[in-house]
Design a protein around this motif. Structure first.
Motif, PDB file in Angstrom:
ATOM      1  N   MET A   1      -8.045  47.428 -23.940  1.00 27.72           N
ATOM      2  CA  MET A   1      -8.695  47.639 -22.671  1.00 27.72           C
ATOM      3  C   MET A   1      -8.957  49.139 -22.526  1.00 27.72           C
ATOM      4  O   MET A   1      -8.057  49.953 -22.748  1.00 27.72           O
ATOM      5  N   PRO A   2     -10.164  49.535 -22.152  1.00 29.73           N
ATOM      6  CA  PRO A   2     -10.473  50.954 -21.971  1.00 29.73           C
ATOM      7  C   PRO A   2      -9.665  51.547 -20.821  1.00 29.73           C
ATOM      8  O   PRO A   2      -9.312  50.866 -19.866  1.00 29.73           O
ATOM      9  N   GLY A   3      -9.387  52.824 -20.954  1.00 28.84           N
ATOM     10  CA  GLY A   3      -8.653  53.532 -19.908  1.00 28.84           C
ATOM     11  C   GLY A   3      -9.252  54.903 -19.701  1.00 28.84           C
ATOM     12  O   GLY A   3     -10.290  55.232 -20.265  1.00 28.84           O
ATOM     13  N   THR A   4      -8.578  55.682 -18.912  1.00 31.41           N
ATOM     14  CA  THR A   4      -9.039  57.042 -18.686  1.00 31.41           C
ATOM     15  C   THR A   4      -7.892  57.999 -18.972  1.00 31.41           C
ATOM     16  O   THR A   4      -6.735  57.691 -18.729  1.00 31.41           O
ATOM     17  N   ALA A   5      -8.239  59.113 -19.502  1.00 31.15           N
ATOM     18  CA  ALA A   5      -7.267  60.169 -19.767  1.00 31.15           C
ATOM     19  C   ALA A   5      -7.981  61.501 -19.611  1.00 31.15           C
ATOM     20  O   ALA A   5      -9.166  61.617 -19.919  1.00 31.15           O
ATOM     21  N   ALA A   6      -7.268  62.465 -19.121  1.00 33.62           N
ATOM     22  CA  ALA A   6      -7.836  63.800 -18.963  1.00 33.62           C
ATOM     23  C   ALA A   6      -6.891  64.802 -19.608  1.00 33.62           C
ATOM     24  O   ALA A   6      -5.735  64.932 -19.200  1.00 33.62           O
ATOM     25  N   ALA A   7      -7.362  65.451 -20.639  1.00 30.40           N
ATOM     26  CA  ALA A   7      -6.554  66.462 -21.326  1.00 30.40           C
ATOM     27  C   ALA A   7      -6.769  67.816 -20.670  1.00 30.40           C
ATOM     28  O   ALA A   7      -7.861  68.124 -20.200  1.00 30.40           O
ATOM     29  N   SER A   8      -5.701  68.600 -20.634  1.00 31.23           N
ATOM     30  CA  SER A   8      -5.824  69.955 -20.095  1.00 31.23           C
ATOM     31  C   SER A   8      -4.780  70.848 -20.757  1.00 31.23           C
ATOM     32  O   SER A   8      -3.822  70.359 -21.352  1.00 31.23           O
ATOM     33  N   TRP A   9      -4.969  72.137 -20.663  1.00 32.59           N
ATOM     34  CA  TRP A   9      -4.075  73.118 -21.274  1.00 32.59           C
ATOM     35  C   TRP A   9      -2.927  73.469 -20.336  1.00 32.59           C
ATOM     36  O   TRP A   9      -2.978  73.216 -19.143  1.00 32.59           O
ATOM     37  N   ASP A  10      -1.908  74.088 -20.911  1.00 31.18           N
ATOM     38  CA  ASP A  10      -0.782  74.652 -20.161  1.00 31.18           C
ATOM     39  C   ASP A  10       0.024  73.620 -19.389  1.00 31.18           C
ATOM     40  O   ASP A  10       0.538  73.901 -18.307  1.00 31.18           O
ATOM     41  N   GLN A  11       0.162  72.429 -19.927  1.00 29.80           N
ATOM     42  CA  GLN A  11       0.952  71.399 -19.262  1.00 29.80           C
ATOM     43  C   GLN A  11       2.360  71.292 -19.838  1.00 29.80           C
ATOM     44  O   GLN A  11       3.241  70.745 -19.203  1.00 29.80           O
ATOM     45  N   MET A  12       2.571  71.790 -21.055  1.00 33.15           N
ATOM     46  CA  MET A  12       3.874  71.708 -21.701  1.00 33.15           C
ATOM     47  C   MET A  12       4.570  73.058 -21.586  1.00 33.15           C
ATOM     48  O   MET A  12       3.994  74.089 -21.919  1.00 33.15           O
ATOM     49  N   PRO A  13       5.812  73.073 -21.133  1.00 34.72           N
ATOM     50  CA  PRO A  13       6.524  74.350 -21.107  1.00 34.72           C
ATOM     51  C   PRO A  13       6.756  74.849 -22.533  1.00 34.72           C
ATOM     52  O   PRO A  13       7.041  74.057 -23.433  1.00 34.72           O
ATOM     53  N   VAL A  14       6.597  76.139 -22.724  1.00 31.79           N
ATOM     54  CA  VAL A  14       6.805  76.749 -24.037  1.00 31.79           C
ATOM     55  C   VAL A  14       7.703  77.971 -23.900  1.00 31.79           C
ATOM     56  O   VAL A  14       7.821  78.562 -22.829  1.00 31.79           O
ATOM     57  N   ILE A  15       8.347  78.330 -25.020  1.00 31.14           N
ATOM     58  CA  ILE A  15       9.122  79.572 -25.098  1.00 31.14           C
ATOM     59  C   ILE A  15       8.582  80.382 -26.269  1.00 31.14           C
ATOM     60  O   ILE A  15       8.010  79.819 -27.207  1.00 31.14           O
ATOM     61  N   ASP A  16       8.756  81.688 -26.202  1.00 31.59           N
ATOM     62  CA  ASP A  16       8.330  82.536 -27.306  1.00 31.59           C
ATOM     63  C   ASP A  16       9.532  82.894 -28.176  1.00 31.59           C
ATOM     64  O   ASP A  16      10.658  82.442 -27.927  1.00 31.59           O
ATOM     65  N   ILE A  17       9.316  83.734 -29.170  1.00 31.20           N
ATOM     66  CA  ILE A  17      10.366  84.036 -30.131  1.00 31.20           C
ATOM     67  C   ILE A  17      11.561  84.749 -29.489  1.00 31.20           C
ATOM     68  O   ILE A  17      12.715  84.499 -29.852  1.00 31.20           O
ATOM     69  N   GLU A  18      11.309  85.613 -28.520  1.00 30.02           N
ATOM     70  CA  GLU A  18      12.416  86.299 -27.842  1.00 30.02           C
ATOM     71  C   GLU A  18      13.237  85.315 -27.014  1.00 30.02           C
ATOM     72  O   GLU A  18      14.467  85.396 -26.973  1.00 30.02           O
ATOM     73  N   GLU A  19      12.560  84.390 -26.354  1.00 32.48           N
ATOM     74  CA  GLU A  19      13.280  83.371 -25.589  1.00 32.48           C
ATOM     75  C   GLU A  19      14.055  82.446 -26.525  1.00 32.48           C
ATOM     76  O   GLU A  19      15.172  82.026 -26.202  1.00 32.48           O
ATOM     77  N   ALA A  20      13.482  82.152 -27.692  1.00 33.96           N
ATOM     78  CA  ALA A  20      14.194  81.313 -28.672  1.00 33.96           C
ATOM     79  C   ALA A  20      15.469  82.006 -29.136  1.00 33.96           C
ATOM     80  O   ALA A  20      16.509  81.371 -29.295  1.00 33.96           O
TER      81      ALA A  20
END
Length: 140
Positions: A1-20
């Motif tokens: 069954m067809p559905g709808t989805a909308a992709a967007s940026w900046d939705q996943m929290p991320v850490i950088d190397i210093e935070e790691a």
């Protein structure tokens, strides 16, 4: 069954190397690679073998049933609780070799209500800097 989805940026929290680098002091950092890569026994891709000191190993393959489906939520919850990962626990972040497999880890965590950040630079970025320490063996 067809559905709808909308992709967007900046939705996943991320850490950088210093935070790691600082993460094990403030939460739980999960290395999502195979155990032998985590332990530093083999490294087929990156300049050095090992893991980010303080990180716990949870290969994403351990999150799957024999037929390739995610484990049942109660099984994931029990297995991850052994690492201290549970709803309401300290912050959680995940990495792998390049960030792709860690995204799978984050999906598994989401299914049990644990929100985690991604370290997209992962082991590839960490191991490329000779000043960064590398843990080896079974222990974080």
């Amino acid at each position: 069954m067809p559905g709808t989805a909308a992709a967007s940026w900046d939705q996943m929290p991320v850490i950088d190397i210093e935070e790691a680098a600082a993460f094990p002091a403030r939460g739980i950092l999960l290395d999502s690679r195979a155990a032998e890569r985590y332990r530093g026994e083999v490294e087929p891709i990156d300049p050095r073998a090992g893991h980010i000191p303080g990180a716990h190993n949870r290969p994403t393959t351990a999150n799957l049933t024999a037929d390739g489906h995610l484990l049942a939520p109660e099984d994931l919850t029990a297995a991850l609780a052994e690492l201290g990962v549970e709803s309401g626990a300290p912050e959680v972040a995940a990495y792998c070799g390049s960030g792709v497999t860690a995204a799978h880890q984050i999906l598994a965590l989401e299914t049990i209500g644990v929100h985690a950040a991604l370290f997209p630079g992962s082991w590839s970025q960490w191991s490329s800097d000779p000043a960064r320490p590398a843990g080896t063996g079974e222990q974080p």
